[in-house]
Design a protein around this motif. Structure first.
Motif, PDB file in Angstrom:
ATOM      1  N   GLN A  50      10.870   3.820  29.025  1.00 26.22           N
ATOM      2  CA  GLN A  50      10.905   5.186  28.413  1.00 26.22           C
ATOM      3  C   GLN A  50      10.492   5.336  26.996  1.00 26.22           C
ATOM      4  O   GLN A  50       9.950   5.950  26.517  1.00 26.22           O
ATOM      5  N   ARG A  51      11.007   4.347  26.143  1.00 27.11           N
ATOM      6  CA  ARG A  51      10.698   3.970  24.785  1.00 27.11           C
ATOM      7  C   ARG A  51       8.940   3.798  24.859  1.00 27.11           C
ATOM      8  O   ARG A  51       8.553   4.062  23.753  1.00 27.11           O
TER       9      ARG A  51
ATOM     10  N   TRP B 124       7.078   6.777  25.186  1.00 35.15           N
ATOM     11  CA  TRP B 124       7.143   7.775  24.048  1.00 35.15           C
ATOM     12  C   TRP B 124       6.390   7.363  22.682  1.00 35.15           C
ATOM     13  O   TRP B 124       5.775   8.069  22.312  1.00 35.15           O
ATOM     14  N   LEU B 125       6.568   5.904  22.782  1.00 38.56           N
ATOM     15  CA  LEU B 125       5.383   5.514  21.625  1.00 38.56           C
ATOM     16  C   LEU B 125       3.983   5.634  22.084  1.00 38.56           C
ATOM     17  O   LEU B 125       3.188   5.915  20.890  1.00 38.56           O
TER      18      LEU B 125
ATOM     19  N   ILE C 153      13.365   3.668  16.427  1.00 33.65           N
ATOM     20  CA  ILE C 153      12.544   4.062  17.674  1.00 33.65           C
ATOM     21  C   ILE C 153      13.334   3.466  19.037  1.00 33.65           C
ATOM     22  O   ILE C 153      13.502   3.831  20.135  1.00 33.65           O
ATOM     23  N   LEU C 154      13.709   2.072  19.027  1.00 33.15           N
ATOM     24  CA  LEU C 154      13.691   1.274  20.100  1.00 33.15           C
ATOM     25  C   LEU C 154      15.233   0.907  20.296  1.00 33.15           C
ATOM     26  O   LEU C 154      16.057   0.442  21.187  1.00 33.15           O
ATOM     27  N   GLY C 155      16.216   2.014  19.319  1.00 28.41           N
ATOM     28  CA  GLY C 155      17.704   2.237  19.478  1.00 28.41           C
ATOM     29  C   GLY C 155      18.244   0.665  19.154  1.00 28.41           C
ATOM     30  O   GLY C 155      19.258   0.246  19.852  1.00 28.41           O
TER      31      GLY C 155
ATOM     32  N   ARG D 158      13.825  -5.255  23.777  1.00 31.43           N
ATOM     33  CA  ARG D 158      13.437  -3.821  22.830  1.00 31.43           C
ATOM     34  C   ARG D 158      13.008  -4.629  21.483  1.00 31.43           C
ATOM     35  O   ARG D 158      12.204  -3.920  20.735  1.00 31.43           O
TER      36      ARG D 158
ATOM     37  N   ASP E 201      15.153   2.218  30.403  1.00 25.41           N
ATOM     38  CA  ASP E 201      15.062   2.738  29.078  1.00 25.41           C
ATOM     39  C   ASP E 201      13.831   2.026  28.042  1.00 25.41           C
ATOM     40  O   ASP E 201      13.371   2.675  27.521  1.00 25.41           O
ATOM     41  N   LEU E 202      13.680   0.715  28.361  1.00 25.12           N
ATOM     42  CA  LEU E 202      12.486   0.180  27.881  1.00 25.12           C
ATOM     43  C   LEU E 202      11.128   1.068  27.949  1.00 25.12           C
ATOM     44  O   LEU E 202      10.350   1.262  27.257  1.00 25.12           O
TER      45      LEU E 202
END
Ligand SMILES: Nc1ncnc2c1ncn2[C@@H]1O[C@H](COP(=O)(O)OP(=O)(O)O)[C@@H](O)[C@H]1O
Ligand SMILES: [Mg+2]
Length: 250
Positions: free
Chosen positions: A185-186, A189-190, A131-133, A152, A182-183
């Motif tokens: 966006q994640r 999403w969560l 999920i966090l790449g 992340r 990026d963080l």
């Protein structure tokens, strides 16, 4: 629906009589399950103090905090540590990863401490690192990772116990703008897909625009509450306007 967190008339003073600094002056708020709340305000306005008080890290001078209906300040120390370990997750500005462990072990740490079954730990670590790449970086040590990857990793570690609430204090504060986006966006999403409740302190309007609601703190009180409509861009513009009206330049 019941709030997952409720703060009632919180006040916090520092210092002694005559030199008292009233940092929080009667703050009440309710956070509903699945909400993503941002707390904003000028530097020194008490954002970190508020987050600490609602997240079990510190005690208010007066007032109450309920998480999932439980009165935080009536818990024994033992209950409180179990609560902290199982029900809430923290993401700090400076990552707080352990230098002597690789990323995989850092992420898994909260579960290892609880003696969770290794199979379960492996599955959860895999899920969150995807999920966090982070799936390609699990064997690396913190010094081999970028700031964004470390942050992340800290988020994955905070999420691995499936906490009821994630608390984050300036999670993008030490990141360049691309890693910060990026963080965010994640986290967004969560919040949307996994229904994680997130309470985040930030002074950055762009980071705050990923939230579903923003509270503006000024002079120890909540001055405004702003809900996000459909458009993140419009939300961002309104946040910037309110910041400007509060006298904080960007
Ligand atoms: N442990 C402490 N002891 C005394 N004063 C403190 C302490 N922590 C914060 N303060 C004071 O409380 C005010 C708010 O601080 P803080 O919550 O860190 O603000 P923010 O996170 O919004 O920048 C500041 O005036 C700060 O100096
Ligand atoms: Mg702060």
């Amino acid at each position: 629906m019941k709030p997952v967190l409720e703060a009632v008339s919180l006040s916090k003073d520092y210092g002694k009589r005559g030199f008292r600094n009233h940092v929080l002056k009667g703050i009440s708020l309710k956070i509903m399950p699945g909400e993503f709340a941002a707390i904003m305000g000028p530097s020194g306005s008490g954002k970190t103090t508020l987050l600490n008080v609602i997240s079990t890290a510190d005690k208010p001078t007066s007032g109450q905090v309920f998480i999932d209906g439980k009165d935080l300040f009536s818990m024994s120390n033992r209950e409180m540590s179990a609560f902290r370990a199982n029900r809430i997750g923290f993401i700090f500005q400076d990552y707080n990863l352990l230098d002597t462990m690789n990323l995989e072990d850092n992420i898994a740490l909260p579960l290892s401490l609880q003696k969770t079954r290794p199979k379960m730990i492996e599955a959860k670590t895999k899920e969150l690192s995807q999920i966090l790449g982070l799936q390609d970086h699990l064997k690396k040590y913190p010094y081999e990772l970028s700031g964004g990857q470390k942050q992340r990793g800290a988020a994955a570690r905070a999420l691995i116990t499936d906490p009821m609430i994630i608390f984050a204090d300036e999670p993008t504060g030490a990141l360049d703008s691309k890693s910060g986006r990026d963080l965010m966006q994640r986290l967004e999403w969560l919040n949307k897909e996994k229904k994680n409740t997130i309470i985040m302190v930030t002074h950055d309007a762009l980071s705050a625009s990923y939230a579903s609601v923003v509270y503006f703190l000024e002079d120890g009180k909540i001055r405004f509450r702003l809900d996000r409509g459909d458009s993140q861009k419009e939300f961002y513009d309104k946040i910037v306007q309110i910041q400007a009206s509060m006298g904080e330049s960007l």
